[in-house]
Design a protein around this motif. Structure first.
Motif, mmCIF file in Angstrom:
data_model
loop_
_atom_site.group_PDB
_atom_site.id
_atom_site.type_symbol
_atom_site.label_atom_id
_atom_site.label_comp_id
_atom_site.label_asym_id
_atom_site.label_seq_id
_atom_site.Cartn_x
_atom_site.Cartn_y
_atom_site.Cartn_z
ATOM 1 N N GLY A 1 6.602 -12.359 -1.151
ATOM 2 C CA GLY A 1 6.346 -11.115 -1.867
ATOM 3 C C GLY A 1 6.028 -9.983 -0.920
ATOM 4 N N PRO A 2 6.019 -8.755 -1.448
ATOM 5 C CA PRO A 2 5.869 -7.582 -0.583
ATOM 6 C C PRO A 2 4.447 -7.321 -0.107
ATOM 7 C CG PRO A 2 6.150 -6.903 -2.865
ATOM 8 C CD PRO A 2 6.323 -8.388 -2.842
ATOM 9 N N GLY A 3 3.442 -7.844 -0.793
ATOM 10 C CA GLY A 3 2.072 -7.472 -0.458
ATOM 11 C C GLY A 3 1.084 -8.622 -0.572
ATOM 12 N N THR A 4 -0.135 -8.285 -0.922
ATOM 13 C CA THR A 4 -1.227 -9.257 -1.020
ATOM 14 C C THR A 4 -1.454 -9.626 -2.484
ATOM 15 O OG1 THR A 4 -2.257 -8.248 0.907
ATOM 16 C CG2 THR A 4 -3.682 -9.588 -0.487
ATOM 17 N N ARG B 166 -6.397 5.982 3.471
ATOM 18 C CA ARG B 166 -5.279 6.434 2.633
ATOM 19 C C ARG B 166 -5.679 7.641 1.800
ATOM 20 N NH1 ARG B 166 -0.862 3.280 2.727
ATOM 21 N NH2 ARG B 166 -1.215 1.359 3.878
ATOM 22 N N ASN C 192 1.204 0.536 -5.534
ATOM 23 C CA ASN C 192 2.016 0.274 -4.340
ATOM 24 C C ASN C 192 2.080 -1.232 -4.079
ATOM 25 O OD1 ASN C 192 3.073 -0.040 -1.799
ATOM 26 N ND2 ASN C 192 1.932 1.666 -0.888
ATOM 27 N N GLN C 193 3.256 -1.803 -4.275
ATOM 28 C CA GLN C 193 3.415 -3.260 -4.202
ATOM 29 C C GLN C 193 3.271 -3.801 -2.788
ATOM 30 O OE1 GLN C 193 3.954 -5.154 -7.286
ATOM 31 N NE2 GLN C 193 3.105 -3.147 -7.824
ATOM 32 N N LYS C 194 3.373 -2.911 -1.783
ATOM 33 C CA LYS C 194 3.205 -3.377 -0.404
ATOM 34 C C LYS C 194 1.733 -3.587 -0.072
ATOM 35 C CE LYS C 194 7.488 -1.601 1.379
ATOM 36 N NZ LYS C 194 8.096 -0.258 1.494
ATOM 37 N N LEU C 195 0.857 -3.015 -0.856
ATOM 38 C CA LEU C 195 -0.577 -3.278 -0.675
ATOM 39 C C LEU C 195 -0.947 -4.508 -1.499
ATOM 40 C CD1 LEU C 195 -1.871 0.410 -0.787
ATOM 41 C CD2 LEU C 195 -1.311 -0.985 1.202
ATOM 42 N N GLY D 64 3.595 -12.055 -6.966
ATOM 43 C CA GLY D 64 3.594 -10.632 -7.319
ATOM 44 C C GLY D 64 4.139 -10.472 -8.734
ATOM 45 N N LEU E 166 -7.417 -2.559 2.683
ATOM 46 C CA LEU E 166 -6.105 -2.103 2.218
ATOM 47 C C LEU E 166 -6.087 -0.597 1.984
ATOM 48 C CD1 LEU E 166 -5.178 -4.821 -0.451
ATOM 49 C CD2 LEU E 166 -4.078 -4.469 1.764
ATOM 50 N N HIS F 151 0.472 -6.762 -4.617
ATOM 51 C CA HIS F 151 1.648 -6.884 -5.484
ATOM 52 C C HIS F 151 1.265 -7.522 -6.819
ATOM 53 C CE1 HIS F 151 2.747 -10.809 -3.104
ATOM 54 N NE2 HIS F 151 1.765 -11.018 -3.915
#
Length: 269
Positions: free
Chosen positions: A130-133, A150, A160-163, A58, A146, A165
DNA sequence: ATACCGACCTGTCAGC
DNA sequence: TGCTGACAGGTCGGTA
């Protein structure tokens, strides 16, 4: 300073220079914002540890360690907006806003410098994912999934780092321009075709930026102190009022959640 | 659960 | 010269 291409450039540069070296001692500055782990935990994990390698996950720099007694661990560095990780000779002057120094067995020093103090240092024992993909390797179907359902603007979803990163303001704006999509469009309402274009343009922009050593907008430099060149390829980012390279329409700047975003009102639908 | 907004910091530059 | 305000690569926590 740093989004995925800049962090990738720095991590690769650090890997070349310090992989295999050993951290002999650690100094931590008095400011506590930069430390996400307790000082004694950071010192305990770093001192005596061998640096097996340095890589990017990320927007994080990950130092893979083999500790003096503990088998493994990871030193995680997030550069925030203005953070820098530099390899210095000990006699070089300590830059203002230096918050951590790791003295290496080779005689050199790894220094963490960060004026705005948005950067963070931590240590973890377990593997860091890491927080996401990862945007560079995500497949099309997973990419599309993803954003499904939304309502948030696509620009916010990209940040958005959770989606995904690693994507920040520059590469979100640049990839949306190249995909011809307006930043305020609802993520969940984009067609499969639009998301396909975005998937392609995002990976293309990130890979091209990595090849050029990242974007140096004001003060970014890599581990060798060299600037990147991708800022010369920016088509919308920080080009408010300047003519679009495609259609000559002035680039617009709007604000969303307190951040600037830049787009061409004609090329992006 | 999701989404907005202010807060966290310092530095630089333009305008007065 | 020096002040003020806008803006800057990022994330977090509180609130609706």
């Amino acid at each position: 300073m740093p989004e995925l291409p800049e962090v990738e450039t720095v991590a690769n540069g650090l890997h070349k220079r310090v992989a295999g070296d050993r951290i002999e001692s650690v100094w931590l500055g008095p400011k506590k914002e930069p430390l996400k782990s307790l000082p004694e935990e950071i010192i305990g994990a770093l001192e005596g540890a061998k640096i097996r390698g340095v890589r990017r996950v990320g927007k994080h720099i990950v130092f893979d360690l083999r500790g003096a007694r503990s088998d493994k661990g990871h030193w995680i560095v997030h550069l925030g907006m203005t953070g820098r990780m530099v390899v210095s000779a000990p006699q070089e002057a300590i830059a203002p806003h230096t918050h951590a120094i790791a003295r290496l067995a080779s005689g050199r020093e790894l220094r963490f410098v960060d004026p705005r103090r948005f950067g963070r240092l931590s240590v973890v024992r377990e593997e860091f994912t890491g927080p996401g993909t990862e945007p560079l390797t995500v497949g099309l179907d997973e990419f599309i999934a993803l954003f499904r359902g939304r309502k948030t603007p696509i620009k916010a979803a990209l940040l958005n780092q959770k989606l995904l990163h690693g994507v920040g303001n520059i590469y979100a704006d640049e990839s949306l321009f190249r995909a011809g999509i307006r930043p305020r469009r609802h993520a969940g309402r984009l067609s499969r075709d639009e998301l396909k274009r975005l998937h392609k343009s995002l990976r293309k922009v990130l890979n091209e930026a990595i090849r050029l050593g990242g974007s140096s907008v004001s003060d970014y430099v890599d581990a060798d102190g060299d600037e990147g060149f991708f800022q010369l390829r920016h088509r919308v980012y920080l080009r408010t009022g300047e003519p679009c390279f495609v259609c000559k329409t002035p680039i617009k700047r709007i604000e969303l959640a307190g951040r600037g975003m830049h787009y061409c009102p004609k090329c992006q639908k």
